[in-house]
Design a protein around this motif. Structure first.
Motif, short mmCIF file in Angstrom:
data_model
loop_
_atom_site.label_atom_id
_atom_site.label_comp_id
_atom_site.label_asym_id
_atom_site.label_seq_id
_atom_site.Cartn_x
_atom_site.Cartn_y
_atom_site.Cartn_z
N SER A 284 38.19 50.01 36.50
CA SER A 284 37.87 50.08 38.19
C SER A 284 38.41 48.96 38.04
CB SER A 284 36.76 49.41 38.43
OG SER A 284 36.02 48.75 37.94
N VAL A 285 38.65 47.54 37.85
CA VAL A 285 39.46 46.39 38.20
C VAL A 285 40.34 45.71 37.31
CG1 VAL A 285 36.86 45.26 38.67
CG2 VAL A 285 37.51 45.45 36.56
N THR A 286 41.19 46.30 36.04
CA THR A 286 42.23 45.89 35.52
C THR A 286 43.16 46.59 35.77
OG1 THR A 286 41.30 47.58 33.18
CG2 THR A 286 40.16 45.07 33.53
N ARG A 287 44.17 46.02 35.13
CA ARG A 287 45.70 46.83 35.92
C ARG A 287 45.61 47.98 34.55
NH1 ARG A 287 49.91 44.55 39.55
NH2 ARG A 287 48.60 42.86 40.17
N GLU A 288 45.69 47.54 33.57
CA GLU A 288 46.13 48.31 32.31
C GLU A 288 45.57 48.65 31.27
OE1 GLU A 288 49.32 46.00 29.79
OE2 GLU A 288 50.22 45.33 31.42
N GLY A 289 43.99 48.74 31.51
CA GLY A 289 43.17 48.73 31.13
C GLY A 289 42.85 48.83 29.83
N LYS A 290 42.48 47.10 29.70
CA LYS A 290 42.44 46.46 28.34
C LYS A 290 41.04 45.19 28.64
CE LYS A 290 47.22 46.16 27.34
NZ LYS A 290 48.31 45.88 26.70
N PRO A 291 40.23 45.02 28.24
CA PRO A 291 39.21 43.81 27.98
C PRO A 291 39.90 42.90 28.04
CG PRO A 291 38.57 45.87 26.26
CD PRO A 291 39.49 45.61 26.83
N GLU A 292 40.40 42.44 28.25
CA GLU A 292 41.19 41.21 27.75
C GLU A 292 41.57 40.68 29.16
OE1 GLU A 292 44.06 43.05 25.75
OE2 GLU A 292 42.11 43.15 25.72
N GLU A 293 41.80 41.76 29.47
CA GLU A 293 42.90 41.63 31.27
C GLU A 293 41.35 40.46 32.52
OE1 GLU A 293 44.78 44.47 33.59
OE2 GLU A 293 44.67 45.54 31.49
N LEU A 294 40.48 40.88 32.01
CA LEU A 294 39.00 40.58 32.57
C LEU A 294 38.77 39.57 32.97
CD1 LEU A 294 35.60 43.39 31.37
CD2 LEU A 294 37.26 43.30 33.74
N LEU A 295 39.38 38.55 32.02
CA LEU A 295 39.33 37.48 31.85
C LEU A 295 40.30 36.31 32.35
CD1 LEU A 295 38.49 37.01 27.77
CD2 LEU A 295 36.67 36.72 29.22
N ARG A 296 41.39 37.26 33.21
CA ARG A 296 41.92 36.56 33.81
C ARG A 296 42.21 36.74 35.34
NH1 ARG A 296 45.31 37.97 29.79
NH2 ARG A 296 45.70 40.50 30.31
N GLY A 297 43.01 37.79 36.17
CA GLY A 297 42.75 37.80 37.57
C GLY A 297 41.16 38.24 37.93
N PRO A 298 40.12 39.46 37.27
CA PRO A 298 38.68 38.95 37.93
C PRO A 298 38.48 38.11 37.85
CG PRO A 298 40.17 41.29 36.64
CD PRO A 298 41.29 39.91 36.33
N LEU A 299 38.41 37.79 36.83
CA LEU A 299 37.31 36.36 37.04
C LEU A 299 37.73 34.88 37.85
CD1 LEU A 299 35.03 35.21 34.52
CD2 LEU A 299 37.21 33.66 33.05
N TYR A 300 39.03 34.65 37.85
CA TYR A 300 38.94 34.01 38.78
C TYR A 300 39.06 34.11 39.81
CZ TYR A 300 43.48 32.81 35.10
OH TYR A 300 43.84 32.77 33.95
N TYR A 301 38.93 35.82 40.43
CA TYR A 301 38.53 35.69 42.01
C TYR A 301 37.25 35.38 42.13
CZ TYR A 301 37.40 39.57 45.48
OH TYR A 301 37.18 39.67 46.43
N VAL A 302 36.30 35.79 41.37
CA VAL A 302 34.74 35.62 41.45
C VAL A 302 34.65 34.09 41.16
CG1 VAL A 302 33.98 37.50 40.64
CG2 VAL A 302 34.25 36.25 38.86
N LEU A 303 35.79 33.50 39.98
CA LEU A 303 35.16 32.12 40.12
C LEU A 303 35.56 31.60 42.07
CD1 LEU A 303 36.44 30.83 37.01
CD2 LEU A 303 34.33 30.82 37.75
N VAL A 304 36.63 31.78 42.74
CA VAL A 304 36.95 31.65 43.67
C VAL A 304 36.12 31.73 45.09
CG1 VAL A 304 38.67 32.04 45.77
CG2 VAL A 304 39.60 31.13 44.10
N LEU A 305 35.44 32.96 44.48
CA LEU A 305 33.65 33.58 45.57
C LEU A 305 32.51 32.37 45.48
CD1 LEU A 305 33.63 37.46 44.63
CD2 LEU A 305 35.23 35.53 47.37
N ILE A 306 32.48 32.36 44.14
CA ILE A 306 32.28 30.83 44.24
C ILE A 306 31.85 29.72 44.74
CG2 ILE A 306 30.96 29.45 42.69
CD1 ILE A 306 30.25 31.64 40.72
N ALA B 188 23.49 31.83 47.31
CA ALA B 188 24.70 33.16 47.42
C ALA B 188 25.49 32.73 46.13
CB ALA B 188 25.09 32.65 48.87
N SER B 189 25.43 32.04 45.92
CA SER B 189 26.93 32.04 44.59
C SER B 189 26.37 32.60 43.00
CB SER B 189 27.43 29.76 44.47
OG SER B 189 25.76 29.57 44.14
#
Length: 308
Positions: A162-184, A135-136
């Motif tokens: 669809s997943v960032t506030r300001e439309g910058k690629p580097e934002e993917l490495l913050r909130g969205p990345l932390y989110y999926v790490l918590v799911l794991i 599942a992980s």
């Protein structure tokens, strides 16, 4: 004089030991066994009785195919959930690109629903020891995708919007990345065996997600100690986090993964929701992302509240 009860006492254990392992009483799933010990509901807020043996499958049933069948079931479930997750995010990408939904609303709906749908899919995996790792793989796949696009090794404008506030690629490495790490983390550490992981994900996905939506639309009255947060947002996080947590606990309880004393459970979930809401409202977002602080605090408080 014959002694039938003495004979039965000798014959029954021997006969029971000759049965196939998955048919013995000690290895039956919880909903096929009965217990007269009702004190378990008074001593602790929940009682989990795991389904033993590698031949049992998800949803409390039996996997008569055995270990190979369990692995096949888990591999199929993983592929199905990955495909569903990709289709889910792609749908919101399409809606935001066509201006049918606001980008920020799209981002928050993905935040709320993707984690909850992932958690809701856990019962389709088998009861084998490796099911949680299969599942992980689902959030791990998304994790790799976020890293690749966050480092600009590839470009996916729909994902970024669809997943960032300001439309910058580097934002993917913050909130969205932390989110999926918590799911794991919740899948591997808690899985379906504890209310702790269920509550933590419910608070991060449902509670924190709805707080931003409500706060932006109705949050004119700000908190006295944090002008970035509102009373409406915090209240909605507490209420929705509580309701989603109870709803997901009922879902897993109804499937037999653990038993709950609901009066005690409601009190404990309310405590977790309150503390998680207080932490989310603090002016620490610049130092600690909500996708880290909310689920980790929820894990700690829920672990203490639901401890044996």
């Amino acid at each position: 004089m014959s002694r039938p009860f003495t004979t039965a006492a000798l014959v029954v254990p021997v006969t029971h030991s000759l049965l196939p392992r998955h048919l013995r009483l000690s290895n039956l799933p919880p909903f096929l066994t009965a217990s007269t010990d009702t004190s378990i509901f008074r001593r602790r807020p929940y009682n989990f009785r795991p389904v033993s043996g590698p031949v049992t499958a998800g949803l409390g049933g039996f996997d008569v195919i055995g270990d190979g069948g369990s692995m096949l079931q888990d591999a199929g479930a993983t592929a199905l959930v990955i495909a569903g997750a990709y289709a889910f995010v792609s749908t919101f990408d399409f809606l935001s690109e066509r201006k049918l939904i606001e980008q920020n609303l799209s981002r928050k709906l993905v935040h709320i629903l993707s984690g909850l749908l992932f958690m809701a899919s856990w019962p389709i995996f088998s009861a084998s020891g490796w099911a949680r790792y299969f599942a992980s793989v689902v959030p791990l796949t998304n994790c790799l995708r976020l890293v690749i696009h966050g480092l600009s090794l590839a470009t996916d404008e729909g994902l970024i919007k669809s997943v960032t506030r300001e439309g910058k690629p580097e934002e993917l490495l913050r909130g969205p990345l932390y989110y999926v790490l918590v799911l794991i983390l919740c899948a591997v550490l808690f899985w379906r065996e504890s209310p702790v992981g269920v509550i933590s994900l419910a608070m991060m996905c449902g509670g924190d997600g709805i707080a931003d939506i409500v706060g932006r639309r109705f949050g004119s009255t700000k908190l006295p100690y944090n002008k970035q947060k509102s009373w409406a947002g915090s209240l909605s996080m507490f209420v929705l986090g509580f309701l989603v947590s109870v709803g997901m606990l009922y879902y897993f309880s109804a499937l037999g993964y653990f038993q709950l004393d609901w009066v005690s459970t409601v009190e404990r979930v309310a405590l977790v929701s309150f503390i998680a809401t207080m932490v989310e409202s603090l002016p620490i977002t610049g130092m600690v992302d909500d996708n880290i602080s909310v689920p980790l605090v929820s894990m700690v408080v829920a672990s203490l509240a639901f401890a044996y």
